[in-house]
Enzyme design. Structure first.
Site, mmCIF file in Angstrom:
data_model
loop_
_atom_site.group_PDB
_atom_site.id
_atom_site.type_symbol
_atom_site.label_atom_id
_atom_site.label_comp_id
_atom_site.label_asym_id
_atom_site.label_seq_id
_atom_site.Cartn_x
_atom_site.Cartn_y
_atom_site.Cartn_z
ATOM 1 N N HIS A 13 5.486 -4.103 -8.474
ATOM 2 C CA HIS A 13 5.549 -3.565 -6.898
ATOM 3 C C HIS A 13 5.460 -1.908 -7.748
ATOM 4 O O HIS A 13 6.224 -1.892 -8.047
ATOM 5 C CB HIS A 13 5.939 -3.885 -5.714
ATOM 6 C CG HIS A 13 5.915 -2.956 -4.518
ATOM 7 N ND1 HIS A 13 6.492 -1.897 -4.350
ATOM 8 C CD2 HIS A 13 5.619 -3.771 -3.970
ATOM 9 C CE1 HIS A 13 5.930 -1.814 -3.773
ATOM 10 N NE2 HIS A 13 5.346 -2.949 -2.675
ATOM 11 N N GLU A 23 12.499 -2.531 8.036
ATOM 12 C CA GLU A 23 11.972 -3.581 9.021
ATOM 13 C C GLU A 23 12.313 -3.886 10.127
ATOM 14 O O GLU A 23 11.594 -3.913 10.837
ATOM 15 C CB GLU A 23 11.045 -4.431 7.877
ATOM 16 C CG GLU A 23 9.970 -3.995 6.630
ATOM 17 C CD GLU A 23 10.616 -3.703 5.743
ATOM 18 O OE1 GLU A 23 12.263 -3.740 5.383
ATOM 19 O OE2 GLU A 23 10.193 -3.224 4.514
ATOM 20 N N ASP A 53 5.407 -5.105 10.477
ATOM 21 C CA ASP A 53 6.903 -4.188 10.559
ATOM 22 C C ASP A 53 6.725 -3.354 10.004
ATOM 23 O O ASP A 53 7.854 -3.206 9.331
ATOM 24 C CB ASP A 53 8.390 -5.434 10.639
ATOM 25 C CG ASP A 53 8.462 -5.997 8.605
ATOM 26 O OD1 ASP A 53 7.347 -4.865 8.246
ATOM 27 O OD2 ASP A 53 8.769 -7.613 9.141
ATOM 28 N N ARG A 89 14.076 -2.841 -0.036
ATOM 29 C CA ARG A 89 14.081 -1.235 -0.013
ATOM 30 C C ARG A 89 15.592 -1.728 -0.280
ATOM 31 O O ARG A 89 16.576 -1.217 -1.082
ATOM 32 C CB ARG A 89 13.731 -0.418 0.976
ATOM 33 C CG ARG A 89 13.277 0.811 0.772
ATOM 34 C CD ARG A 89 12.506 1.603 2.338
ATOM 35 N NE ARG A 89 11.190 1.412 1.388
ATOM 36 C CZ ARG A 89 10.501 3.395 0.918
ATOM 37 N NH1 ARG A 89 11.457 3.819 1.564
ATOM 38 N NH2 ARG A 89 8.950 2.977 0.982
ATOM 39 N N HIS A 133 10.480 -6.962 -3.974
ATOM 40 C CA HIS A 133 10.559 -5.114 -3.461
ATOM 41 C C HIS A 133 11.106 -4.144 -2.283
ATOM 42 O O HIS A 133 10.759 -2.932 -2.507
ATOM 43 C CB HIS A 133 9.209 -4.836 -3.076
ATOM 44 C CG HIS A 133 7.835 -5.549 -1.599
ATOM 45 N ND1 HIS A 133 8.564 -4.951 -0.950
ATOM 46 C CD2 HIS A 133 7.546 -6.895 -1.355
ATOM 47 C CE1 HIS A 133 8.528 -5.545 0.011
ATOM 48 N NE2 HIS A 133 7.749 -6.500 -0.473
ATOM 49 N N GLU A 149 2.665 -10.526 15.038
ATOM 50 C CA GLU A 149 3.673 -11.011 14.349
ATOM 51 C C GLU A 149 4.731 -10.834 14.811
ATOM 52 O O GLU A 149 5.355 -10.082 13.914
ATOM 53 C CB GLU A 149 3.329 -10.278 12.510
ATOM 54 C CG GLU A 149 4.779 -11.308 11.411
ATOM 55 C CD GLU A 149 4.447 -11.101 10.489
ATOM 56 O OE1 GLU A 149 5.201 -10.348 10.415
ATOM 57 O OE2 GLU A 149 4.211 -11.363 9.425
HETATM 58 C C1 UD1 Z 1 5.949 -1.564 2.198
HETATM 59 C C2 UD1 Z 1 6.547 -1.449 3.257
HETATM 60 C C3 UD1 Z 1 7.414 -2.866 3.592
HETATM 61 C C4 UD1 Z 1 6.424 -4.326 2.721
HETATM 62 C C5 UD1 Z 1 6.052 -3.369 1.417
HETATM 63 C C6 UD1 Z 1 5.171 -4.393 0.980
HETATM 64 C C7 UD1 Z 1 7.896 0.461 4.499
HETATM 65 C C8 UD1 Z 1 8.564 1.230 4.856
HETATM 66 N N1 UD1 Z 1 8.047 -0.206 3.741
HETATM 67 O O1 UD1 Z 1 6.998 -0.960 1.665
HETATM 68 O O2 UD1 Z 1 7.706 -3.412 5.217
HETATM 69 O O3 UD1 Z 1 6.932 -5.554 2.609
HETATM 70 O O4 UD1 Z 1 4.800 -2.466 1.408
HETATM 71 O O5 UD1 Z 1 4.443 -4.454 -0.165
HETATM 72 O O6 UD1 Z 1 6.779 0.415 5.510
HETATM 73 N N2 UD1 Z 1 2.868 3.230 -4.457
HETATM 74 C C9 UD1 Z 1 1.876 2.913 -5.510
HETATM 75 N N3 UD1 Z 1 0.437 2.166 -5.266
HETATM 76 C C10 UD1 Z 1 0.139 1.543 -3.645
HETATM 77 C C11 UD1 Z 1 1.337 1.625 -3.390
HETATM 78 C C12 UD1 Z 1 2.793 1.777 -2.402
HETATM 79 O O7 UD1 Z 1 1.631 3.519 -5.547
HETATM 80 O O8 UD1 Z 1 -0.488 0.857 -3.593
HETATM 81 C C13 UD1 Z 1 4.521 3.752 -4.413
HETATM 82 C C14 UD1 Z 1 4.514 4.669 -4.012
HETATM 83 O O9 UD1 Z 1 4.986 5.686 -5.276
HETATM 84 C C15 UD1 Z 1 5.119 4.950 -2.715
HETATM 85 C C16 UD1 Z 1 5.896 3.555 -2.922
HETATM 86 O O10 UD1 Z 1 5.318 3.103 -3.846
HETATM 87 O O11 UD1 Z 1 4.871 5.926 -2.437
HETATM 88 C C17 UD1 Z 1 6.469 3.256 -2.169
HETATM 89 O O12 UD1 Z 1 5.502 2.840 -0.814
HETATM 90 P P1 UD1 Z 1 6.257 2.780 0.911
HETATM 91 O O13 UD1 Z 1 4.813 2.187 1.486
HETATM 92 O O14 UD1 Z 1 6.974 3.357 1.774
HETATM 93 O O15 UD1 Z 1 6.857 1.548 0.615
HETATM 94 P P2 UD1 Z 1 7.223 -0.024 -0.144
HETATM 95 O O16 UD1 Z 1 8.345 0.083 -0.999
HETATM 96 O O17 UD1 Z 1 4.921 0.161 -0.600
HETATM 97 N N1 UDP Z 2 -0.020 -10.585 -3.212
HETATM 98 C C1 UDP Z 2 -0.631 -9.936 -3.522
HETATM 99 N N2 UDP Z 2 -0.688 -9.400 -4.751
HETATM 100 C C2 UDP Z 2 0.727 -9.392 -5.627
HETATM 101 C C3 UDP Z 2 1.873 -9.419 -4.948
HETATM 102 C C4 UDP Z 2 1.462 -10.932 -3.562
HETATM 103 O O1 UDP Z 2 -1.629 -10.054 -3.260
HETATM 104 O O2 UDP Z 2 0.556 -9.667 -7.078
HETATM 105 C C5 UDP Z 2 0.398 -10.813 -1.278
HETATM 106 C C6 UDP Z 2 1.289 -11.825 -1.325
HETATM 107 O O3 UDP Z 2 -0.310 -13.483 -1.233
HETATM 108 C C7 UDP Z 2 1.199 -12.049 -0.020
HETATM 109 C C8 UDP Z 2 1.231 -10.228 0.567
HETATM 110 O O4 UDP Z 2 0.601 -9.652 -0.658
HETATM 111 O O5 UDP Z 2 0.294 -12.415 1.191
HETATM 112 C C9 UDP Z 2 2.643 -9.869 0.189
HETATM 113 O O6 UDP Z 2 2.822 -8.676 0.337
HETATM 114 P P1 UDP Z 2 4.358 -7.806 -0.150
HETATM 115 O O7 UDP Z 2 5.585 -9.073 -1.156
HETATM 116 O O8 UDP Z 2 3.932 -6.592 -0.713
HETATM 117 O O9 UDP Z 2 4.489 -7.683 1.065
HETATM 118 P P2 UDP Z 2 6.145 -8.651 2.603
HETATM 119 O O10 UDP Z 2 5.336 -9.533 2.937
HETATM 120 O O11 UDP Z 2 7.421 -8.887 1.706
HETATM 121 O O12 UDP Z 2 5.288 -7.446 3.791
#
Ligand code: UD1
Ligand code: UDP
Length: 366
Positions: free
Chosen positions: A238, A133, A97, A207, A205, A119
């Site tokens: 995160h 999401e 999502d 939003r 993490h 999923e």
């Molecule tokens: C995203 C997804 C969320 C999911 C989560 C899993 C959307 C809107 N959100 O949230 O559904 O649960 O991923 O973790 O699709 N960043 C880094 N390095 C990384 C990843 C992220 O620096 O490897 C930082 C960057 O500044 C980036 C920010 O995190 O711009 C936000 O990343 P984004 O993918 O927009 O949203 P998440 O909060 O990670």
């Molecule tokens: N996870 C990981 N390292 C971490 C934290 C989480 O590999 O430090 C894994 C966790 O086992 C799970 C997935 O990341 O499978 C969950 O991702 P996240 O919580 O970022 O996203 P969400 O599931 O909420 O979309």
């Protein structure tokens, strides 16, 4: 002629949950599987792909620091238009999502390319929670041709939205396939933990929790760390700046609170196995922890994963500081309450979900 299957991954959880499908499809003689990384996440996506030995065929490298949802969506749509026109896949697979999933679904719809949604059917029925999401998965669900629902409950959600029964398959969640593949290996958290002290593992993490709710969560974690000097708290933070900056400001000085970079998947599974208790707002962790017999307190008001809550092994505690502290302290102090939640139940799958997804595609394409 082999059928071209384009599997898309954008973020860490998509890669973890799509990996078993990608690896399984590689053994199918009728399928040519290609991997598109939007790289909505960068380091966290690369960590997972590296662990599963998956190399993207196309990488859009879309992540920018603290990107807004609108910019991310607009840039993705433009890039996807070109990629889809060049790749000409017979089917595109998306998982979950995220904004990646929603934009891929829309771009495929415009080019009349069928989508398989892994999923499918998770709903809270509240567009604001989780944000964005719920909207992402509703849009992807409207546009998908194949719906791979993890549970009977998610199938019912899709039926309620008017999706044809014949287009839905209940497969289980591929997260359990990935977990079982990983948990069977020799694992190490890679961080010096004290084996004599109990471990509380934390992730956060979402939003909708940014701002005051997240500050309340940090205050609760601070209080728990102070109240329980004999317990160690491990929090892989995160990298989203809205999380990282606040977590470090409010928690770094706590001596028994270990803040670290996101853990690679295998070390994180090791940490879940070692943990006494998990406090998290993660979707994936809510699915994995019950399978490992670990209680989870979920830092959210509602969940699209009600099965484990109904079974009593996951509990929603919201973002109120006092409530979080009380619920966590109860599990740390009260053995009976703890045992009632630590039962090793897996409502989300049996580790064979990817095979079922592939089976549906094989029946159609092979
Ligand atoms: C995203 C997804 C969320 C999911 C989560 C899993 C959307 C809107 N959100 O949230 O559904 O649960 O991923 O973790 O699709 N960043 C880094 N390095 C990384 C990843 C992220 O620096 O490897 C930082 C960057 O500044 C980036 C920010 O995190 O711009 C936000 O990343 P984004 O993918 O927009 O949203 P998440 O909060 O990670
Ligand atoms: N996870 C990981 N390292 C971490 C934290 C989480 O590999 O430090 C894994 C966790 O086992 C799970 C997935 O990341 O499978 C969950 O991702 P996240 O919580 O970022 O996203 P969400 O599931 O909420 O979309």
């Amino acid at each position: 002629m082999k059928k071209r299957i384009l599997s898309v991954v954008g973020t860490r959880p998509e890669a973890i949950k799509m990996a078993p499908v990608i690896l399984g499809l590689k053994n199918e003689p009728w399928a040519e599987v290609r991997v598109l990384a939007t790289a909505q996440h960068r380091q966290m996506l690369d960590q997972v792909l590296g662990f599963f030995g998956i190399r993207p065929d196309i990488d859009l490298d879309i992540m920018r620091p603290n990107q807004s949802l609108t910019t991310l969506t607009a840039r993705l749509l433009l890039e996807l238009d070109t990629v889809l026109a060049t790749e000409k896949p017979d089917v595109v697979l998306v998982q979950g999502d995220t904004t990646t999933v929603m934009t891929v679904a829309l771009a495929c719809f415009y080019q009349r390319i069928p989508i398989g949604h892994v999923e499918a059917g998770l709903r809270t029925w509240d567009m604001q929670n989780p944000f964005p999401e719920e909207a992402n998965r509703v849009i992807a669900g409207k546009l998908a041709r194949w719906h791979f629902a993890p549970t009977e409950g998610s199938r019912q959600n899709l039926l309620r939205e008017g999706i044809a029964d014949g287009d839905i398959s209940v497969t289980g969640n591929t997260v359990i396939d990935a977990l079982l593949m990983t948990a069977a290996k020799e694992l190490d958290v890679g961080i010096g933990l004290d084996p004599t002290r109990r471990l509380v593992l934390i992730t956060c993490h979402r939003r909708e929790n940014f701002g005051e709710p997240f500050e309340n969560i940090c205050l609760a974690l601070q209080t728990l760390a102070k109240q329980n000097p004999d317990v160690q708290f491990l929090y892989p933070v995160h990298p989203n700046p809205n999380v990282k900056d606040v977590a470090h400001r409010m928690l770094a000085s706590q001596q028994n609170m270990l803040l670290c970079e996101p853990l690679d998947y295998a070390p994180f599974v090791a940490a879940m196995k070692l943990a006494y208790l998990i406090i998290s707002d993660s979707g994936g962790v809510q699915e994995e922890a019950p399978a490992l017999g670990k209680p989870v307190l979920v830092l959210r008001e509602e969940t699209e994963r009600p099965e484990a809550v109904e079974m009593g092994v996951v509990k929603l505690v919201g973002t109120d500081c006092l409530r979080i502290v009380q619920e966590a302290q109860k599990l740390l102090d009260d053995k009976e309450a703890y045992q009632a939640m630590a039962r090793g139940i897996s409502p989300y799958g049996d580790g064979q979900a990817a095979g079922r997804v592939i089976g549906v595609l094989r029946k159609h394409f092979a």
